[in-house]
Design a protein around this motif. Structure first.
Motif, PDB file in Angstrom:
ATOM      1  N   GLU A 289       0.822  -1.206   0.000  1.00  0.00           N
ATOM      2  CA  GLU A 289       0.000   0.000   0.000  1.00  0.00           C
ATOM      3  C   GLU A 289       0.861   1.263   0.000  1.00  0.00           C
ATOM      4  O   GLU A 289       1.711   1.450   0.858  1.00  0.00           O
ATOM      5  N   TYR A 290       0.619   2.133  -0.990  1.00  0.00           N
ATOM      6  CA  TYR A 290       1.288   3.432  -1.023  1.00  0.00           C
ATOM      7  C   TYR A 290       0.614   4.390  -0.049  1.00  0.00           C
ATOM      8  O   TYR A 290      -0.606   4.376   0.130  1.00  0.00           O
ATOM      9  N   ARG A 291       1.417   5.260   0.549  1.00  0.00           N
ATOM     10  CA  ARG A 291       0.911   6.294   1.449  1.00  0.00           C
ATOM     11  C   ARG A 291       1.003   7.690   0.831  1.00  0.00           C
ATOM     12  O   ARG A 291       0.289   8.604   1.230  1.00  0.00           O
ATOM     13  N   GLN A 292       1.925   7.863  -0.095  1.00  0.00           N
ATOM     14  CA  GLN A 292       2.085   9.127  -0.803  1.00  0.00           C
ATOM     15  C   GLN A 292       2.892   8.851  -2.072  1.00  0.00           C
ATOM     16  O   GLN A 292       3.455   7.757  -2.235  1.00  0.00           O
ATOM     17  N   LEU A 293       2.952   9.798  -2.957  1.00  0.00           N
ATOM     18  CA  LEU A 293       3.695   9.595  -4.206  1.00  0.00           C
ATOM     19  C   LEU A 293       5.192   9.499  -3.956  1.00  0.00           C
ATOM     20  O   LEU A 293       5.901   8.721  -4.602  1.00  0.00           O
ATOM     21  N   ASN A 294       5.695  10.318  -3.048  1.00  0.00           N
ATOM     22  CA  ASN A 294       7.109  10.339  -2.706  1.00  0.00           C
ATOM     23  C   ASN A 294       7.271  11.100  -1.398  1.00  0.00           C
ATOM     24  O   ASN A 294       6.271  11.543  -0.802  1.00  0.00           O
ATOM     25  N   ASP A 295       8.510  11.273  -0.945  1.00  0.00           N
ATOM     26  CA  ASP A 295       8.735  11.976   0.320  1.00  0.00           C
ATOM     27  C   ASP A 295       9.359  13.352   0.100  1.00  0.00           C
ATOM     28  O   ASP A 295      10.007  13.900   0.984  1.00  0.00           O
ATOM     29  N   LYS A 296       9.156  13.933  -1.083  1.00  0.00           N
ATOM     30  CA  LYS A 296       9.738  15.233  -1.396  1.00  0.00           C
ATOM     31  C   LYS A 296       8.903  16.361  -0.782  1.00  0.00           C
ATOM     32  O   LYS A 296       7.764  16.155  -0.353  1.00  0.00           O
ATOM     33  N   VAL A 297       9.461  17.560  -0.776  1.00  0.00           N
ATOM     34  CA  VAL A 297       8.723  18.717  -0.268  1.00  0.00           C
ATOM     35  C   VAL A 297       7.432  18.897  -1.052  1.00  0.00           C
ATOM     36  O   VAL A 297       6.380  19.215  -0.486  1.00  0.00           O
ATOM     37  N   LEU A 298       7.488  18.678  -2.346  1.00  0.00           N
ATOM     38  CA  LEU A 298       6.300  18.677  -3.195  1.00  0.00           C
ATOM     39  C   LEU A 298       6.179  17.314  -3.865  1.00  0.00           C
ATOM     40  O   LEU A 298       7.106  16.875  -4.531  1.00  0.00           O
ATOM     41  N   GLN A 299       5.028  16.666  -3.709  1.00  0.00           N
ATOM     42  CA  GLN A 299       4.809  15.438  -4.471  1.00  0.00           C
ATOM     43  C   GLN A 299       4.709  15.766  -5.960  1.00  0.00           C
ATOM     44  O   GLN A 299       5.284  15.089  -6.807  1.00  0.00           O
ATOM     45  N   LEU A 300       3.920  16.802  -6.270  1.00  0.00           N
ATOM     46  CA  LEU A 300       3.706  17.283  -7.631  1.00  0.00           C
ATOM     47  C   LEU A 300       3.715  18.807  -7.608  1.00  0.00           C
ATOM     48  O   LEU A 300       3.631  19.430  -6.537  1.00  0.00           O
ATOM     49  N   GLU A 301       3.756  19.412  -8.784  1.00  0.00           N
ATOM     50  CA  GLU A 301       3.777  20.870  -8.877  1.00  0.00           C
ATOM     51  C   GLU A 301       2.569  21.503  -8.191  1.00  0.00           C
ATOM     52  O   GLU A 301       2.677  22.582  -7.591  1.00  0.00           O
ATOM     53  N   ASN A 302       1.403  20.851  -8.276  1.00  0.00           N
ATOM     54  CA  ASN A 302       0.181  21.430  -7.722  1.00  0.00           C
ATOM     55  C   ASN A 302       0.216  21.581  -6.217  1.00  0.00           C
ATOM     56  O   ASN A 302      -0.628  22.277  -5.645  1.00  0.00           O
ATOM     57  N   GLU A 303       1.151  20.926  -5.558  1.00  0.00           N
ATOM     58  CA  GLU A 303       1.225  21.019  -4.095  1.00  0.00           C
ATOM     59  C   GLU A 303       1.862  22.335  -3.634  1.00  0.00           C
ATOM     60  O   GLU A 303       1.860  22.623  -2.442  1.00  0.00           O
ATOM     61  N   LEU A 304       2.392  23.102  -4.559  1.00  0.00           N
ATOM     62  CA  LEU A 304       2.938  24.411  -4.211  1.00  0.00           C
ATOM     63  C   LEU A 304       1.768  25.355  -3.937  1.00  0.00           C
ATOM     64  O   LEU A 304       1.054  25.760  -4.846  1.00  0.00           O
ATOM     65  N   TYR A 305       1.560  25.702  -2.682  1.00  0.00           N
ATOM     66  CA  TYR A 305       0.411  26.512  -2.295  1.00  0.00           C
ATOM     67  C   TYR A 305       0.738  27.992  -2.498  1.00  0.00           C
ATOM     68  O   TYR A 305       1.091  28.704  -1.560  1.00  0.00           O
ATOM     69  N   ALA A 306       0.625  28.441  -3.728  1.00  0.00           N
ATOM     70  CA  ALA A 306       0.953  29.815  -4.085  1.00  0.00           C
ATOM     71  C   ALA A 306      -0.325  30.589  -4.374  1.00  0.00           C
ATOM     72  O   ALA A 306      -1.303  30.026  -4.874  1.00  0.00           O
ATOM     73  N   PRO A 307      -0.342  31.892  -4.086  1.00  0.00           N
ATOM     74  CA  PRO A 307      -1.538  32.689  -4.374  1.00  0.00           C
ATOM     75  C   PRO A 307      -1.778  32.886  -5.865  1.00  0.00           C
ATOM     76  O   PRO A 307      -2.885  33.190  -6.279  1.00  0.00           O
ATOM     77  N   ILE A 308      -0.724  32.696  -6.666  1.00  0.00           N
ATOM     78  CA  ILE A 308      -0.846  32.864  -8.106  1.00  0.00           C
ATOM     79  C   ILE A 308       0.170  31.955  -8.774  1.00  0.00           C
ATOM     80  O   ILE A 308       1.274  31.748  -8.250  1.00  0.00           O
ATOM     81  N   ARG A 309      -0.202  31.374  -9.912  1.00  0.00           N
ATOM     82  CA  ARG A 309       0.680  30.428 -10.595  1.00  0.00           C
ATOM     83  C   ARG A 309       0.737  30.747 -12.089  1.00  0.00           C
ATOM     84  O   ARG A 309      -0.287  31.098 -12.694  1.00  0.00           O
ATOM     85  N   PRO A 310       1.910  30.564 -12.712  1.00  0.00           N
ATOM     86  CA  PRO A 310       1.971  30.585 -14.172  1.00  0.00           C
ATOM     87  C   PRO A 310       1.464  29.259 -14.714  1.00  0.00           C
ATOM     88  O   PRO A 310       1.741  28.208 -14.153  1.00  0.00           O
TER      89      PRO A 310
END
Length: 525
Positions: A289-310
């Motif tokens: 069973e997987y618990r997360q995609l990986n153990d990085k600061v961001l699993q994917l780009e979308n995990e960056l909680y920014a007020p605005i994104r390019p």
């Protein structure tokens, strides 16, 4: 190299008769999130309605974090009327498939006794669908599920090609058009970081929350109580944007660089490859069973909680950073809009006109590089505004020292007025100037802002957040169900649902790798 021109020079350059038309054709898109709730105001436990098609592949109706969290997506449009009619039709159509359920009309969630009932969004048994669900599983283990069921409205914004051609000529820029456009949007993003506190001041609509949201967690915020279980801050504008909402403490050590697109992509990519000890402690996989995609600061780009994104539209199988690198920035996504509780659609035309004006101003205004000290100052300003933005005499930190929110806002509105005049001249009307006039009144009188109006409604009726939310959900649900579709028809939605199910079936049939191998390839892209 392009010449760095002042705002006045830029406005003068676009004021000529042969350039005015290049300002027309602003393209906008909306993404509205909303929880499905029971008539009692509880989170729905039901599956995503089958009649709406496949959440994995539907163009307009999908799910976000939870199976009960709907996300409505419009195509990009240069017509404000068409945009809102499209968003309205998506609401009307979806409600016809919800039975007795309704859409929660507030950003902060309804009553949730604990996190257990929050079901992760499901996207079928394809590898692609399983990755999307596993990403959400990782978010659950990292931050808890309550944070993930906060709702907002995302505003996608882009300028027409003709604008960029004229701007390049005004600036005598010799660089490649793709790079010129990306540099322009990165400048806009930097200015949103500087002045973006204005958006939650005006449009923040989450000054209160259900006490169940804290789930017993201690907080140092001086909450006051209302009704049977509502907590509020008397001057708050957007608790959604506070540390109670979207936050990732591991990201505080990141230095996301906004100097240019290449620097931005490089710094986000480092976050995707930087291990975080607290996430490593969760473990990536236990047994099968997987618990997360990986153990990085961001699993994917979308995990960056920014007020605005390019942003860039993705091609089949493409990752966000790769698309940006290959083809540059296509549009920006502003993410600081709370759900407007005074609108059945969660957003109103006057808000969008103000955002047009604000973003064009951020684009045309000079935008020097941001250093760490200025970014820290910007974060402090935003935090002050979301927690106490309506406090009389509130002081913010400008580059010239402390300045009251009111005085600084007046200075910004003076500049916005010049842009409003230019846009109205281009469109042959005075709508942007009227919008600015309306919201300048909100700056001068905080009681007119969305957060103040919502809190006044709660206090005047001694209502809990949950009671008001149920009342509004039922009222808006009945209103939308009684209205006819205005842009599309039911045949269009039926065809889209059928097509989405066929697309999902094709994706599932095309799988030829084990999930382990697929995940490895996916993360390596």
């Amino acid at each position: 190299m392009a010449t760095c021109l002042s705002l006045t020079d830029m406005l003068s350059g676009f004021s000529s008769a042969d350039r005015l038309s290049s300002l027309r054709g602003i393209r906008r898109g909306l993404e509205r999130e909303a929880l499905r709730i029971t008539p009692e105001g509880r989170l729905s436990m039901q599956d995503h309605p089958a009649g709406l098609g496949a959440a994995l592949t539907h163009s307009h109706i999908t799910t976000d974090y939870a199976e009960s969290m709907m996300e409505f997506i419009t195509p990009a449009s240069d017509s404000m009327e068409s945009l809102l009619n499209q968003l309205g039709d998506i609401h009307r159509h979806a409600l016809r498939h919800l039975g007795q359920e309704r859409l929660w009309p507030l950003s902060m969630p309804c009553f949730i006794g604990d996190q257990t009932p929050i079901r992760l969004a499901q996207y079928g048994h394809s590898n692609e669908g399983r990755v999307k669900t596993l990403y959400r599983q990782g978010l659950h283990h990292r931050y808890g599920s309550l944070m993930q069921v906060i709702s907002g409205v995302h505003y996608n914004f882009s300028m027409p090609d003709s604008f960029w051609s004229e701007w390049q000529e005004i600036q005598a820029a010799k660089c490649q058009c793709k790079r010129f456009i990306s540099d322009g949007y990165m400048g806009l993003i930097r200015n949103v970081y500087r002045f973006g506190w204005l958006v939650p001041y005006l449009f923040g609509a989450s000054p209160a929350l259900c006490s169940s949201f804290l789930n017993g967690r201690p907080t140092s915020l001086p909450f006051q109580s209302l009704g049977k279980g509502t907590l509020y801050l008397p001057y708050a504008t957007s608790l959604r944007l506070s540390d109670l909402g979207y936050t990732n403490k591991a990201q505080s050590v990141l230095s996301i660089n906004h100097d240019n697109l290449a620097s931005y992509v490089g710094s986000v990519r480092r976050a995707l490859h930087t291990s975080a000890p607290e996430f490593a402690a969760i473990g990536v996989k236990e047994g099968d069973e997987y618990r997360q995609l990986n153990d990085k600061v961001l699993q994917l780009e979308n995990e960056l909680y920014a007020p605005i994104r390019p942003k860039r539209s993705l091609r089949n199988g493409e990752r966000t950073l790769c698309a940006l690198e290959r083809r540059g920035i296509e549009y920006i996504e502003l993410r600081t809009l709370d759900v407007n509780p005074f609108s059945p659609l969660g957003v109103e035309a006057e808000q969008l006109r103000f955002l047009d004006l604000f973003l064009v101003w951020c684009l045309l205004r000079p935008s020097p590089a941001l250093d760490e000290a200025e970014m820290a100052r910007n974060r402090r300003n935003l935090n002050k505004v979301v927690l106490e933005g309506r406090r009389p005499g509130l002081q913010l930190e400008s580059e010239r020292g402390e300045l009251s929110l009111r005085d600084w806002g007046e200075q910004l509105f003076d500049e916005l007025a010049l842009v409003a005049e230019l846009l109205d001249k281009a469109y042959g009307r005075i709508q942007y100037q009227l919008t600015l006039q309306q919201h300048r009144a909100w700056l001068r009188d905080p009681s007119l802002t969305l957060s103040a109006r919502l809190l006044d409604t709660l206090l005047a009726g001694e209502l809990d957040n949950g009671v008001l939310g149920r009342q509004l959900a039922e009222r808006y649900g009945q209103q939308l169900l009684e209205e006819p579709l205005r842009f599309w028809d039911e045949e269009y939605f039926a065809e889209e649902a059928t097509a989405s199910l066929a697309k999902q079936a094709d994706i599932e049939a095309a799988d030829h790798l084990s999930f382990d191998d697929f995940l490895s390839h996916y993360l390596a892209r």
